[in-house]
Write a protein that holds these residues in place. Structure first.
Motif, PDB file in Angstrom:
ATOM      1  N   THR A   1      36.491   9.366  -9.220  1.00  0.00           N
ATOM      2  CA  THR A   1      36.997  10.218 -10.302  1.00  0.00           C
ATOM      3  C   THR A   1      35.929  10.420 -11.366  1.00  0.00           C
ATOM      4  OG1 THR A   1      39.268   9.434  -9.949  1.00  0.00           O
ATOM      5  CG2 THR A   1      38.778  10.439 -12.070  1.00  0.00           C
TER       6      THR A   1
ATOM      7  N   SER B   1      39.774  15.523  -8.678  1.00  0.00           N
ATOM      8  CA  SER B   1      39.551  14.385  -9.566  1.00  0.00           C
ATOM      9  C   SER B   1      40.877  13.849 -10.091  1.00  0.00           C
ATOM     10  CB  SER B   1      38.654  14.811 -10.735  1.00  0.00           C
ATOM     11  OG  SER B   1      38.630  13.849 -11.758  1.00  0.00           O
TER      12      SER B   1
ATOM     13  N   TYR C   1      37.530  21.120  -7.952  1.00  0.00           N
ATOM     14  CA  TYR C   1      36.942  19.804  -8.227  1.00  0.00           C
ATOM     15  C   TYR C   1      37.826  19.009  -9.189  1.00  0.00           C
ATOM     16  CZ  TYR C   1      32.361  20.306  -5.945  1.00  0.00           C
ATOM     17  OH  TYR C   1      31.352  20.400  -5.026  1.00  0.00           O
TER      18      TYR C   1
ATOM     19  N   ILE D   1      33.029  12.723 -10.036  1.00  0.00           N
ATOM     20  CA  ILE D   1      33.386  14.146 -10.008  1.00  0.00           C
ATOM     21  C   ILE D   1      33.383  14.710 -11.423  1.00  0.00           C
ATOM     22  CG2 ILE D   1      35.207  15.803  -9.497  1.00  0.00           C
ATOM     23  CD1 ILE D   1      36.051  13.971  -7.163  1.00  0.00           C
ATOM     24  N   GLN D   2      34.025  14.006 -12.341  1.00  0.00           N
ATOM     25  CA  GLN D   2      34.147  14.487 -13.714  1.00  0.00           C
ATOM     26  C   GLN D   2      32.784  14.641 -14.371  1.00  0.00           C
ATOM     27  OE1 GLN D   2      37.149  15.169 -14.751  1.00  0.00           O
ATOM     28  NE2 GLN D   2      36.846  15.652 -16.909  1.00  0.00           N
TER      29      GLN D   2
END
Length: 494
Positions: free
Chosen positions: A201, A156, A152, A204-205
């Protein structure tokens, strides 16, 4: 179940002592020194009222100093806690080295002005956290969780790297400040590609739906790593959006997308929390909800509110994770009696909620105009109402205290939040567009209605009437199968 009590203090565990290795001590002293340096930087910046630049490479502005102070404080707490918690671990030096490296990576990311430095720091931050999640090398489930998280985080970083490269190539600038200065002249196609890359981004983070799997699967991490992850790492999505606000804050459709995505994740995370039986994944679901609220605040144009939120969430979640072991130990397998005070309780809690919302509007000015601040004020009212109702349901409290002291108990935190919001807004005054409220739209109204309906559904217990909904939420809250311990032997081996 026989109904008999089984005290959990019959077995006395041996007392552990901090490791004699020099690495834990050195990194702990180092991170607290960085915290003091961060506070000094804030003081000098406030007094001098200017940014510090290393042209094209580093910018130390209000956002940088706030992030530095927050991440070093939480890291200092985790370092100090871990010296005893990780005592006896065969890889304690690696644990402290990676935790300190993670702290440095976040600090570098917050100050980076060059696109390469920013991208490398973002990747390093993710790789350090993935290694902490999979810290126990001999544990198959931990290795699987670390590998899942790493995939993941690399994705990202790849999205962010591509976005930064596109912006740098289009604007001809290799610095973030140069790119942001030209963000208003970006071609429409490039702007939308950049917005999509930044949003994905951040999602996901921050483990927002549908990218929440890595967070719910990360519970193999040592508890201090989980505290640092939930208190600092997931917040980087909000920091990214705040830094790049000029790229999309003037695009009403993009801001509406953030509002919708944030609202969905906030409500879904809260729903998942209701069905999880285990404490750490309950906390994980709570983090998903809180990160959704953070993204929602960004979509409303109140980026300083998002930064304030991540600070308060960091304090709250770090405490809950570091005390989660004590929570398990002290919880008895009995159902706690809960009481309510009928119409009187409803009237007092509703009055406290309205008073809390009015106080927030008075302190911050958000919600006083017909713009996106109205939705922010509504969220504050609903949060206050929920807190008030929870206080009323605690049977340990005397009815007189519930009715008389309730407004004070729930309104004072709102005042603290309002003043902290104003303080953070002042510190971020030199950061572009940290407060950029948008016009009130049908999207905001729809989200407001959705929040009210969801609150009533949970408060009145309507969600319990659907077995299909319960099963769907339970399935959605399941971690990746290879990261789950399923047999007693697995626990013994771990």
């Amino acid at each position: 179940m026989t109904g008999q009590s089984h005290p959990n203090d019959s077995v006395q565990l041996p007392e552990t002592t901090p490791s004699a290795s020099v690495v834990p001590r050195a990194t702990t002293v180092g991170v607290w020194a960085l915290f003091l340096l961060s506070l000094a930087t804030i003081a000098v910046s406030v007094r001098g009222g200017s940014e510090w630049h290393l042209a094209g490479y580093v910018v130390v502005d209000g956002l940088t100093t706030v992030v530095w102070a927050v991440v070093t404080f939480f890291s200092g707490i985790v370092h100090s806690y871990s010296r005893r918690y990780m005592a006896g671990d065969a890889r304690i030096d690696q644990f402290f080295g990676r935790t300190f490296a993670f702290t440095l990576a976040v600090m570098t990311m917050a100050a980076a002005d060059h696109v390469v430095l920013f991208g490398v720091a973002w990747l390093g931050m993710g790789l350090a956290m993935a290694s902490l999640i999979g810290h126990v090398r001999g544990w198959d489930q931990a290795r699987a969780a670390g590998s899942l998280a790493r995939r993941y985080f690399v994705a990202s970083s790849g999205l962010l790297g591509g976005t930064l490269a596109l912006l740098a190539w289009t604007t001809g600038s290799s610095s973030l400040s140069g790119i942001l200065a030209q963000s208003g002249s970006l071609p429409s196609g490039v702007a939308w590609l950049a917005i999509g890359g930044l949003f994905l981004t951040a999602m996901i983070q921050s483990a927002l739906f549908p990218f929440h799997d890595w967070l719910l699967s990360s519970m193999t991490a040592p508890t201090p790593s989980s505290a640092l992850m939930h208190a600092g790492f997931v917040n980087a999505g909000g920091i990214l959006l705040t830094r790049f606000a000029p790229v999309f804050a003037d695009v009403s459709i993009a801001m509406s997308v953030l509002v919708v995505v944030g609202a969905i994740s906030a409500l879904l995370g809260q729903a998942l929390l209701l069905v999880r039986p285990d404490i750490k994944r309950k906390l994980g679901a709570s983090t998903i909800a809180q990160m959704g609220f953070m993204l929602l605040q960004c979509g409303l144009g109140f980026f300083s509110a998002a930064i304030t939120h991540l600070i308060l969430h960091g304090f709250y979640k770090a405490y809950l994770f570091l005390s989660s072991g004590g929570t398990v130990e002290q919880t008895a397998p009995t159902e706690t009696a809960r009481t309510d005070l009928g119409l009187a309780g409803l009237a007092v809690s509703t009055g406290a909620a309205i008073g809390g919302g009015a106080l927030f509007v008075a302190i911050t000015g958000k919600g006083a105009k017909l713009d996106s601040g109205v939705l922010l004020a509504l969220v504050v009212v609903l949060t206050t109402l929920h807190a008030a109702r929870e206080v009323l349901k605690q049977s340990q409290l005397l009815p007189r205290f519930k009715l008389v002291g309730l407004p004070v108990v729930v309104v004072i935190p709102i005042a603290v939040y309002g003043f902290l919001f104003e303080t953070i807004s002042a510190l971020l005054a030199d950061v572009p567009m940290t407060t950029a409220p948008t016009e009130l739209t049908v999207v905001h109204l729809a989200v407001g209605v959705l929040f009210v309906v969801s609150y009533l559904t949970a408060e009145l217990g309507w969600h319990r009437s659907s077995k299909r909904l319960y099963v769907a939420l339970l399935n959605l809250s399941q971690p990746s199968p290879e990261t789950v311990l399923t047999t007693k032997e697995d626990y013994d081996d771990a």
